[in-house]
Design a protein around this motif. Structure first.
Motif, PDB file in Angstrom:
ATOM      1  N   ASN A  90      26.270  -6.066 -21.238  1.00 30.67           N
ATOM      2  CA  ASN A  90      27.063  -7.403 -21.547  1.00 30.67           C
ATOM      3  C   ASN A  90      26.445  -8.449 -22.281  1.00 30.67           C
ATOM      4  O   ASN A  90      26.945  -9.143 -23.227  1.00 30.67           O
ATOM      5  CB  ASN A  90      28.080  -7.788 -20.149  1.00 30.67           C
ATOM      6  CG  ASN A  90      28.809  -9.103 -20.513  1.00 30.67           C
ATOM      7  OD1 ASN A  90      29.474  -9.261 -21.509  1.00 30.67           O
ATOM      8  ND2 ASN A  90      28.055 -10.104 -20.047  1.00 30.67           N
ATOM      9  N   LEU A  91      25.463  -8.925 -21.686  1.00 23.67           N
ATOM     10  CA  LEU A  91      24.574 -10.017 -22.218  1.00 23.67           C
ATOM     11  C   LEU A  91      23.898  -9.474 -23.718  1.00 23.67           C
ATOM     12  O   LEU A  91      23.764 -10.411 -24.398  1.00 23.67           O
ATOM     13  CB  LEU A  91      23.276 -10.291 -21.366  1.00 23.67           C
ATOM     14  CG  LEU A  91      23.774 -10.788 -19.692  1.00 23.67           C
ATOM     15  CD1 LEU A  91      22.548 -11.233 -18.824  1.00 23.67           C
ATOM     16  CD2 LEU A  91      24.689 -11.842 -19.866  1.00 23.67           C
ATOM     17  N   ALA A  92      23.574  -8.344 -23.766  1.00 24.57           N
ATOM     18  CA  ALA A  92      23.025  -7.810 -25.053  1.00 24.57           C
ATOM     19  C   ALA A  92      24.111  -7.831 -26.148  1.00 24.57           C
ATOM     20  O   ALA A  92      23.808  -8.472 -27.304  1.00 24.57           O
ATOM     21  CB  ALA A  92      22.494  -6.553 -24.896  1.00 24.57           C
ATOM     22  N   ALA A  93      25.347  -7.767 -25.879  1.00 24.11           N
ATOM     23  CA  ALA A  93      26.479  -7.848 -26.911  1.00 24.11           C
ATOM     24  C   ALA A  93      26.625  -9.351 -27.024  1.00 24.11           C
ATOM     25  O   ALA A  93      27.031  -9.572 -28.315  1.00 24.11           O
ATOM     26  CB  ALA A  93      27.765  -7.174 -26.238  1.00 24.11           C
ATOM     27  N   LEU A  94      26.548 -10.181 -26.062  1.00 26.86           N
ATOM     28  CA  LEU A  94      26.703 -11.570 -26.323  1.00 26.86           C
ATOM     29  C   LEU A  94      25.689 -12.149 -27.354  1.00 26.86           C
ATOM     30  O   LEU A  94      25.707 -12.960 -28.378  1.00 26.86           O
ATOM     31  CB  LEU A  94      26.632 -12.474 -25.244  1.00 26.86           C
ATOM     32  CG  LEU A  94      27.718 -12.263 -24.120  1.00 26.86           C
ATOM     33  CD1 LEU A  94      27.501 -13.126 -22.761  1.00 26.86           C
ATOM     34  CD2 LEU A  94      29.154 -12.968 -24.712  1.00 26.86           C
ATOM     35  N   LEU A  95      24.516 -11.465 -27.251  1.00 27.72           N
ATOM     36  CA  LEU A  95      23.225 -12.055 -28.101  1.00 27.72           C
ATOM     37  C   LEU A  95      23.487 -11.364 -29.561  1.00 27.72           C
ATOM     38  O   LEU A  95      23.367 -11.983 -30.658  1.00 27.72           O
ATOM     39  CB  LEU A  95      21.970 -11.415 -27.358  1.00 27.72           C
ATOM     40  CG  LEU A  95      21.587 -12.168 -26.501  1.00 27.72           C
ATOM     41  CD1 LEU A  95      20.203 -11.679 -25.615  1.00 27.72           C
ATOM     42  CD2 LEU A  95      21.276 -13.786 -26.975  1.00 27.72           C
TER      43      LEU A  95
END
Length: 540
Positions: free
Chosen positions: A93-98
């Motif tokens: 999820n954090l990777a997709a946000l970045l």
């Protein structure tokens, strides 16, 4: 808390994300891109585009949004803190946000211990680490982090110390904003104001507010939070959102700007507020709410004679803000509740100056009340009222005179198609010229419409631009059965102009004919007045 013009409140729009969680609401990628551009030019500070880790549509939106040049708005991607027991570097999820590449990332985390133990099924300490580390991870990547403290007010009322600890964790991680969320929508304004003020006194991070409308007070809660120190207000256009919706920015904005003196958007943009509201309604395929505060068609509509008389002298008597400030307009309605002031106001609206003492005003008012008693509804058929007024003054040319019509309805068309087939034969006179023609249609009213157009088009070519866009029938007294009086409302359009007409009778065909004739005559009259080169009349 008193406000002055130096105070700024930042609008954070989540129509493209939280708004689409409302039942029946769906936006295509093209819709979201178009609204992003509008919100940017309108002057919204933050636009939340979606949750890139949740669906392919939002992934495509963020990929294409990178090519949209924004002048004022900062685009935000929304997502959760890392999962329990995982590292930020490994969290998808954090990777997709970045990967979304937005300058702002909005992370939500749990503030209510009940959610931590029951929904996340993790420990209270692990939740604090999830918040702190996730915020720090995003801030370390150069993102402006907005931390949404989900269920904060519920958590604060039940376990204030733990709710405080979650805010401290977000602050320690480097959050630029901390937003207090009334996620269940059950907190009342006095509680919102008290708790927000307590947080504002103890926390040195700018605060925001995010309210849902389950108790019907999301707007009031948002205003209370601003009074208590919040400087970011989250919400959606027209209050779209899950369950009963989010706080409505269309109502919040003018209250903050015009009533409390805060700066939110460039002042000239306020006059586009109704346009913004209607643009979103169009994109989500919902009709605009006529009773919407500030921007609805009825927001500045005056019906009672005493009200209209006062508004004619001084608009402040019944208008809390000038309608033009929010892109709306004053409307005076004509009905059985009208007084002479209503007639005089409408006459001036039509470019006619009437002497209040002229018998025409009293006679017309009496006639209107009689017609309304019969079932006419001039609020929805204003074109019929204008014709009534102009006819009383002798200002409507005799476009045509009906001599008679005949209708036949048969089961099944001549080509063998199922369903009713109708044919209308019509005789009318234009000047000294008599016209007799016939036309068919898929029903008696449709056949009459076709026959009338066929007869008049050679005489009035501009009639070709008229389009019947709506047709409504209402039975006024259902207990009378098939002998009941009916009201027919017709809406017609030509170019960008629309007008409504009304007819009433115990015969649905006659009621339809009355509304149809008014529709045609009103359109021809307006063309004659406004575009004299586009109409013609033959007198034989």
């Amino acid at each position: 808390m008193s406000a002055n013009l130096r105070d700024a409140v930042y609008l954070y729009d989540t129509t493209l994300r939280d708004g689409t969680q409302g039942e029946g609401i769906s936006l295509s990628v093209e819709d979201k891109l178009a609204l992003l551009r509008f919100l940017d030019t309108f002057g919204v500070a933050y636009v939340e585009g979606g949750w890139p880790g949740s669906n392919p549509k939002d992934l495509e939106f963020f990929r294409r949004a990178g090519d949209v040049p924004l002048q004022r708005a900062r685009l935000a991607a929304f997502g959760s803190t890392r999962r329990p027991g995982s590292a930020c570097d490994d969290d998808p999820n954090l990777a997709a946000l970045l990967e979304a590449g937005t300058p702002v990332v909005t992370l939500f985390g749990k503030s209510w211990d009940l959610h931590v133990t029951q929904a996340l099924r993790t420990s209270l300490e692990e939740n604090l680490a999830m918040i702190r580390e996730s915020v720090a991870h995003m801030a370390g990547q150069g993102r402006e982090v907005v931390y949404d403290a989900e269920h904060f007010f519920d958590g604060y009322l039940r376990n204030p110390e733990y709710a405080w600890a979650t805010l401290r964790a977000a602050r320690e991680g480097g959050a630029r904003w901390i937003v207090l969320c009334d996620t269940n929508g059950g907190t009342l304004p006095h509680e919102i104001e008290r708790i927000t003020a307590e947080v504002a006194r103890r926390l040195d991070v700018p605060l925001g507010i995010h309210c849902h409308n389950d108790s019907g007070v999301a707007v009031a809660n948002s205003l209370a939070a601003v009074r208590a120190g919040a400087r970011q207000v989250q919400g959606t256009i027209n209050g779209l959102g899950e369950r009963t919706g989010n706080a409505d920015l269309v109502t919040i904005l003018p209250n903050l700007a015009l009533k409390l003196g805060y700066r939110l958007v460039p002042e000239p943009q306020m006059e586009r507020l109704q346009e913004l509201s209607r643009t979103v309604s169009e994109r989500v395929n919902r009709p605009p709410d006529p009773f919407h505060p500030f921007v609805g068609e009825s927001a500045f509509a005056h019906k009672g004679g005493i009200h209209v008389s006062a508004v004619r002298r001084q608009p402040e008597t019944y208008e809390h803000v000038p309608p033009e400030r929010v892109g709306n307009r004053r409307r005076v309605l004509v009905s059985e509740l009208s007084g002479a002031s209503n007639v005089l106001y409408k006459a001036r609206e039509y470019g006619l100056e009437l002497d209040p003492e002229t018998p025409v005003v009293r006679d017309l008012l009496r006639h209107v009340k009689e017609l309304e008693h019969q079932g006419y509804h001039f609020e929805a058929g204003e074109a019929s009222f204008e014709l009534l007024l102009r006819r009383a003054l002798g200002l409507v040319p005799p476009f045509f005179t009906l001599e008679g019509f005949r209708l036949t309805v048969a089961k099944g068309g001549p080509d063998g198609t199922p369903g009713p087939d109708a044919e209308a034969t019509i005789r009318l006179r234009v000047g000294s010229e008599r016209i007799h023609t016939a036309a068919s249609g898929n029903g008696p009213v449709n056949a009459l419409d076709h026959a009338l157009r066929k007869a008049l088009l050679p005489v009035y070519p501009t009639l070709a631009s008229f389009r019947l866009v709506d047709y409504k029938v209402r039975v006024l007294d259902g207990q009378a059965g098939t002998a009941a009086r009916v009201r027919v409302l017709i809406e017609t359009a030509a170019d960008s102009t629309r007008w409504g007409t009304v007819g009433v009778s115990t015969n649905i065909i006659e009621a339809s004919w009355l509304a149809l004739v008014d529709s045609v005559e009103y359109g021809l009259m307006k063309m004659q007045v406004e575009r004299p080169g586009n109409w013609a009349v033959s007198t034989g």
